[in-house]
Design an enzyme around this catalytic site. Structure first.
Site, PDB file in Angstrom:
ATOM      1  N   GLY A  13       5.962   0.721   1.609  1.00 23.33           N
ATOM      2  CA  GLY A  13       5.265   1.572   0.654  1.00 23.33           C
ATOM      3  C   GLY A  13       6.232   2.486  -0.062  1.00 23.33           C
ATOM      4  O   GLY A  13       7.460   2.309  -0.038  1.00 23.33           O
ATOM      5  N   ALA A  15       7.320   5.589   0.447  1.00 23.70           N
ATOM      6  CA  ALA A  15       8.348   6.280   1.226  1.00 23.70           C
ATOM      7  C   ALA A  15       9.449   5.315   1.650  1.00 23.70           C
ATOM      8  O   ALA A  15      10.645   5.640   1.585  1.00 23.70           O
ATOM      9  CB  ALA A  15       7.723   6.949   2.449  1.00 23.70           C
ATOM     10  N   LYS A  34       4.844  -5.455   7.481  1.00 25.94           N
ATOM     11  CA  LYS A  34       3.891  -6.117   8.374  1.00 25.94           C
ATOM     12  C   LYS A  34       3.204  -7.310   7.723  1.00 25.94           C
ATOM     13  O   LYS A  34       2.942  -8.317   8.363  1.00 25.94           O
ATOM     14  CB  LYS A  34       2.859  -5.077   8.811  1.00 25.94           C
ATOM     15  CG  LYS A  34       1.903  -5.509   9.904  1.00 25.94           C
ATOM     16  CD  LYS A  34       1.045  -4.324  10.304  1.00 25.94           C
ATOM     17  CE  LYS A  34       0.107  -4.653  11.453  1.00 25.94           C
ATOM     18  NZ  LYS A  34      -0.708  -3.465  11.832  1.00 25.94           N
ATOM     19  N   SER A  41      -0.857   0.884   1.923  1.00 29.31           N
ATOM     20  CA  SER A  41      -1.727   1.869   1.291  1.00 29.31           C
ATOM     21  C   SER A  41      -1.247   2.302  -0.086  1.00 29.31           C
ATOM     22  O   SER A  41      -2.060   2.700  -0.921  1.00 29.31           O
ATOM     23  CB  SER A  41      -1.853   3.102   2.193  1.00 29.31           C
ATOM     24  OG  SER A  41      -2.531   2.791   3.386  1.00 29.31           O
ATOM     25  N   THR A  42       0.059   2.274  -0.361  1.00 25.20           N
ATOM     26  CA  THR A  42       0.546   2.723  -1.669  1.00 25.20           C
ATOM     27  C   THR A  42      -0.132   1.960  -2.790  1.00 25.20           C
ATOM     28  O   THR A  42      -0.598   2.554  -3.772  1.00 25.20           O
ATOM     29  CB  THR A  42       2.073   2.558  -1.759  1.00 25.20           C
ATOM     30  OG1 THR A  42       2.699   3.437  -0.829  1.00 25.20           O
ATOM     31  CG2 THR A  42       2.568   2.887  -3.162  1.00 25.20           C
ATOM     32  N   ALA A  45      -3.644   3.156  -3.739  1.00 23.29           N
ATOM     33  CA  ALA A  45      -3.857   4.521  -4.237  1.00 23.29           C
ATOM     34  C   ALA A  45      -4.330   4.481  -5.680  1.00 23.29           C
ATOM     35  O   ALA A  45      -3.618   4.004  -6.565  1.00 23.29           O
ATOM     36  CB  ALA A  45      -2.567   5.318  -4.112  1.00 23.29           C
ATOM     37  N   GLY A  47      -6.122   7.308  -7.589  1.00 25.46           N
ATOM     38  CA  GLY A  47      -6.214   8.496  -8.436  1.00 25.46           C
ATOM     39  C   GLY A  47      -4.947   8.853  -9.166  1.00 25.46           C
ATOM     40  O   GLY A  47      -4.940   9.016 -10.388  1.00 25.46           O
ATOM     41  N   GLU A 113      -8.093  16.797 -10.252  1.00 22.22           N
ATOM     42  CA  GLU A 113      -8.830  16.389  -9.068  1.00 22.22           C
ATOM     43  C   GLU A 113      -9.210  17.623  -8.262  1.00 22.22           C
ATOM     44  O   GLU A 113      -8.798  18.747  -8.583  1.00 22.22           O
ATOM     45  CB  GLU A 113      -8.006  15.399  -8.229  1.00 22.22           C
ATOM     46  CG  GLU A 113      -7.769  14.080  -8.949  1.00 22.22           C
ATOM     47  CD  GLU A 113      -7.130  13.031  -8.072  1.00 22.22           C
ATOM     48  OE1 GLU A 113      -6.916  13.286  -6.875  1.00 22.22           O
ATOM     49  OE2 GLU A 113      -6.835  11.936  -8.587  1.00 22.22           O
ATOM     50  N   HIS A 228     -12.702  10.805   3.026  1.00 21.07           N
ATOM     51  CA  HIS A 228     -12.940  10.829   1.583  1.00 21.07           C
ATOM     52  C   HIS A 228     -14.443  10.855   1.355  1.00 21.07           C
ATOM     53  O   HIS A 228     -15.182  10.055   1.932  1.00 21.07           O
ATOM     54  CB  HIS A 228     -12.324   9.600   0.907  1.00 21.07           C
ATOM     55  CG  HIS A 228     -12.133   9.797  -0.561  1.00 21.07           C
ATOM     56  ND1 HIS A 228     -13.181   9.834  -1.446  1.00 21.07           N
ATOM     57  CD2 HIS A 228     -11.011   9.985  -1.300  1.00 21.07           C
ATOM     58  CE1 HIS A 228     -12.718  10.027  -2.668  1.00 21.07           C
ATOM     59  NE2 HIS A 228     -11.405  10.131  -2.609  1.00 21.07           N
ATOM     60  N   ARG A 274     -11.802  18.155  -0.156  1.00 21.27           N
ATOM     61  CA  ARG A 274     -12.485  16.943   0.311  1.00 21.27           C
ATOM     62  C   ARG A 274     -13.308  17.146   1.572  1.00 21.27           C
ATOM     63  O   ARG A 274     -14.406  16.609   1.702  1.00 21.27           O
ATOM     64  CB  ARG A 274     -11.452  15.833   0.548  1.00 21.27           C
ATOM     65  CG  ARG A 274     -10.900  15.258  -0.729  1.00 21.27           C
ATOM     66  CD  ARG A 274      -9.819  14.241  -0.454  1.00 21.27           C
ATOM     67  NE  ARG A 274      -9.399  13.601  -1.694  1.00 21.27           N
ATOM     68  CZ  ARG A 274      -8.395  12.736  -1.779  1.00 21.27           C
ATOM     69  NH1 ARG A 274      -7.716  12.428  -0.694  1.00 21.27           N
ATOM     70  NH2 ARG A 274      -8.080  12.193  -2.927  1.00 21.27           N
ATOM     71  N   HIS A 334      -9.977   8.413   5.361  1.00 22.82           N
ATOM     72  CA  HIS A 334      -9.062   8.131   4.259  1.00 22.82           C
ATOM     73  C   HIS A 334      -7.601   8.404   4.599  1.00 22.82           C
ATOM     74  O   HIS A 334      -6.724   7.634   4.213  1.00 22.82           O
ATOM     75  CB  HIS A 334      -9.470   8.988   3.056  1.00 22.82           C
ATOM     76  CG  HIS A 334      -8.732   8.669   1.791  1.00 22.82           C
ATOM     77  ND1 HIS A 334      -8.620   7.387   1.298  1.00 22.82           N
ATOM     78  CD2 HIS A 334      -8.069   9.473   0.910  1.00 22.82           C
ATOM     79  CE1 HIS A 334      -7.928   7.407   0.159  1.00 22.82           C
ATOM     80  NE2 HIS A 334      -7.567   8.646  -0.083  1.00 22.82           N
ATOM     81  N   ARG A 369      -5.264  17.540   3.346  1.00 23.58           N
ATOM     82  CA  ARG A 369      -4.370  17.192   2.232  1.00 23.58           C
ATOM     83  C   ARG A 369      -5.000  17.485   0.870  1.00 23.58           C
ATOM     84  O   ARG A 369      -6.138  17.136   0.610  1.00 23.58           O
ATOM     85  CB  ARG A 369      -4.019  15.704   2.316  1.00 23.58           C
ATOM     86  CG  ARG A 369      -3.149  15.205   1.166  1.00 23.58           C
ATOM     87  CD  ARG A 369      -2.777  13.764   1.386  1.00 23.58           C
ATOM     88  NE  ARG A 369      -3.918  12.875   1.361  1.00 23.58           N
ATOM     89  CZ  ARG A 369      -4.374  12.250   0.273  1.00 23.58           C
ATOM     90  NH1 ARG A 369      -3.787  12.452  -0.897  1.00 23.58           N
ATOM     91  NH2 ARG A 369      -5.393  11.425   0.342  1.00 23.58           N
ATOM     92  N   SER A 374      -0.218  12.769  -1.616  1.00 21.51           N
ATOM     93  CA  SER A 374       0.357  11.800  -0.675  1.00 21.51           C
ATOM     94  C   SER A 374       1.429  10.923  -1.323  1.00 21.51           C
ATOM     95  O   SER A 374       2.470  10.667  -0.709  1.00 21.51           O
ATOM     96  CB  SER A 374      -0.740  10.928  -0.059  1.00 21.51           C
ATOM     97  OG  SER A 374      -1.541  10.357  -1.063  1.00 21.51           O
TER      98      SER A 374
END
Length: 521
Positions: A13, A15, A34, A41-42, A45, A47, A113, A228, A274, A334, A369, A374
């Protein structure tokens, strides 16, 4: 088979890739992922990425919003690094060709947001993570020093003399391999699959958190799980995330009578943090006895389908028109605020092991968060980790005095018989029921007892197949979450207890860490 690159990165991802780019000029880099390289997850994303680059914004204002959302537990130094260095690294993405949405003058066009005081979230329609992944993969592909191995399921971290020296993985043919390196970065993402209802991809089973804990690395803040508030809730359809950006553009939450209700619970209405929006949805559903929906029908001047093409298509497949119809929603897991404890450069308590992204706990998110921080976290702290991984290995630097309190070490229990219903489905259902959005004392005690027994059984098991490894990861993370949630006798951010509904800074204004009591090597 054993390979020996200079550096090992686990994950693919934001990072992981940004760290790999920082490392490539100093040696060979092996990246293990993996599944497919873009499966994490990246790429999911929607938003955007929050960054203070607008004329009406500043890192100071971004810091204030982040601290407020974190509900008293953010580490200010970590947040300063995030918001202060964010513009530099996002500008780098733009220079590399990131296609964020732009205004009529050709400038990046941010949206707003929840819990942000200004419009600071840069986006590429509703597929921002996918666009950032595209840019980073292009940069990685151009560097021969970086090798990506996909379908590599990491099963254990390798340690010698109290130092992490690499990891072992299984390939697609279930053959075991070892990769030994000068430094290893965990960038394995979160643990959403611990819960039955989640927005996360199937690969987010908490492997990095579990493996790090099992070799003695310190973990913290695993009681803080973000739910979320707006996830598509149509029977027979996937639990598809409906981005916070919808509410940032003016979408309203409606009760069964078609009434906007958020003002009854929060002064910021739909733009409250959230955790508060999610709990308000639960309360309103209990009050009215009916479902909750998200509506954009009143936004006549917004081309909803063009602005949110992926979300619009997901709704269409469920028989709904995002621009006209009320869309049924409910909360789902989330993001995990806690993880493997690191300093600002990714160092963990185990020399040679680094962590960045959702698997890590820098304290930047506190108890909850701030939306769209993120991706920025992965970008900034991935780069910071990559910048120091060539140095001699050492343990992390400390947080502020008194901010991180080490609890009694988790002691490996005696071998016990596994619960009769121990399987992946039961783990996820129990976590959702007992460690969910609203936690009761009865549920937490039941979870702690069941997951403690389940973990002891998993540790004692000699099964070496991949299914057993996945189950062990899920059980270990759920065990740590239940242990942490039962310990923290207050409510704060993503952790809400019915028996302790208030926040108590005098007794709980700090982070709590867990570590496994290690046996002599």
């Amino acid at each position: 088979m054993t390979t020996q690159p200079d550096f090992l990165v686990l994950g693919s991802g934001i990072a992981a890739l940004r760290a790999a780019l920082a490392l490539a000029s100093r040696g060979s880099v092996c990246v293990l992922t993996k599944g497919e390289p873009d499966q994490g997850s990246t790429g999911w994303a929607q938003g955007g990425i929050a960054v203070a680059m607008g004329d009406d914004d500043s890192p100071r204002l971004h810091l204030e919003d982040t601290l407020a959302a974190g509900d008293g537990l953010c580490e200010p130094d970590a947040v300063r690094a995030l918001v202060g260095e964010g513009p530099r690294y996002v500008s780098e993405l733009l220079a590399w060709g990131a296609r964020f949405d732009r205004d009529a003058q050709g400038r990046p066009a941010p949206t707003r947001e929840a819990a942000h005081s200004v419009r600071r979230v840069l986006h590429a329609d509703d597929a921002t993570g996918r666009e950032i992944s595209r840019v980073l993969h292009e940069q990685v592909a151009a560097l021969p020093a970086i090798t990506i191995i996909d379908h590599a399921i990491v099963t254990e971290l390798l340690c010698e003399g109290g130092v992490c020296v690499g990891a072992a993985y299984r390939d697609a043919q279930d053959r075991r391999h070892e990769v030994r390196a000068r430094a290893t970065l965990l960038a394995t993402g979160g643990a959403g699959q611990v819960f039955a209802q989640t927005t996360n991809p199937t690969v987010t089973t908490g492997d990095g958190m579990a493996m790090a804990f099992e070799v003695g690395a310190e973990v913290a803040d695993l009681e803080f799980v973000q739910f979320h508030p707006t996830v598509l809730d149509v029977p027979g359809r996937p639990r598809f995330l409906l981005s916070e950006a919808l509410r940032g553009e003016g979408a309203r939450l409606l009760n069964v009578a078609g009434e906007a209700f958020m003002g009854r619970y929060e002064s910021a209405a739909e733009l409250a943090p959230r955790d508060r929006v999610a709990r308000a949805i639960v309360r309103e559903r209990q009050r009215t006895g009916g479902p909750i929906s998200l509506s954009m029908a009143h936004l006549r001047d917004l081309d909803v389908h063009a602005r949110f093409p992926q979300i619009s298509e997901a709704c269409r497949e469920a028989g709904l028109d995002l621009a006209r119809d009320p869309v049924p929603v409910s909360p789902a897991v989330h993001y995990v605020m806690g993880g493997v404890v690191t300093d600002l450069d990714g160092r963990t308590s185990l020399p040679g092991l680094y962590a960045a992204g959702e698997v890590a706990c820098t304290g930047v998110h506190g108890a909850n968060r701030l939306a769209s921080n993120s991706l920025l976290e992965g970008l900034v702290f991935g780069a910071r980790a990559g910048a120091v991984m060539g140095e001699p290995p050492r343990v992390r630097d400390g947080w502020g005095p008194g901010r991180l309190v080490a609890c009694a070490p988790a002691v490996p229990g005696p071998a016990v018989e596994a619960p009769a219903d121990l399987d992946v489905a039961t783990v996820r259902l129990r976590a959702w029921r007992d460690l969910g959005l609203v936690r009761t004392p009865e549920g937490l005690k039941a979870a702690d007892a069941w997951f403690t027994q389940a973990r002891a059984a998993c540790v004692a098991s000699t099964a070496g197949d991949l299914a057993s490894a996945q189950l062990r990861s899920l059980v270990t993370v759920a065990y740590l979450m239940s242990r942490a949630a039962l310990r923290r006798e207050e409510s704060r951010g993503g952790h809400y207890r019915t028996d302790f509904p208030e926040r108590h800074d005098d007794t709980w204004g700090h982070h709590c860490s867990d570590v496994l009591q290690r046996t002599a090597e």
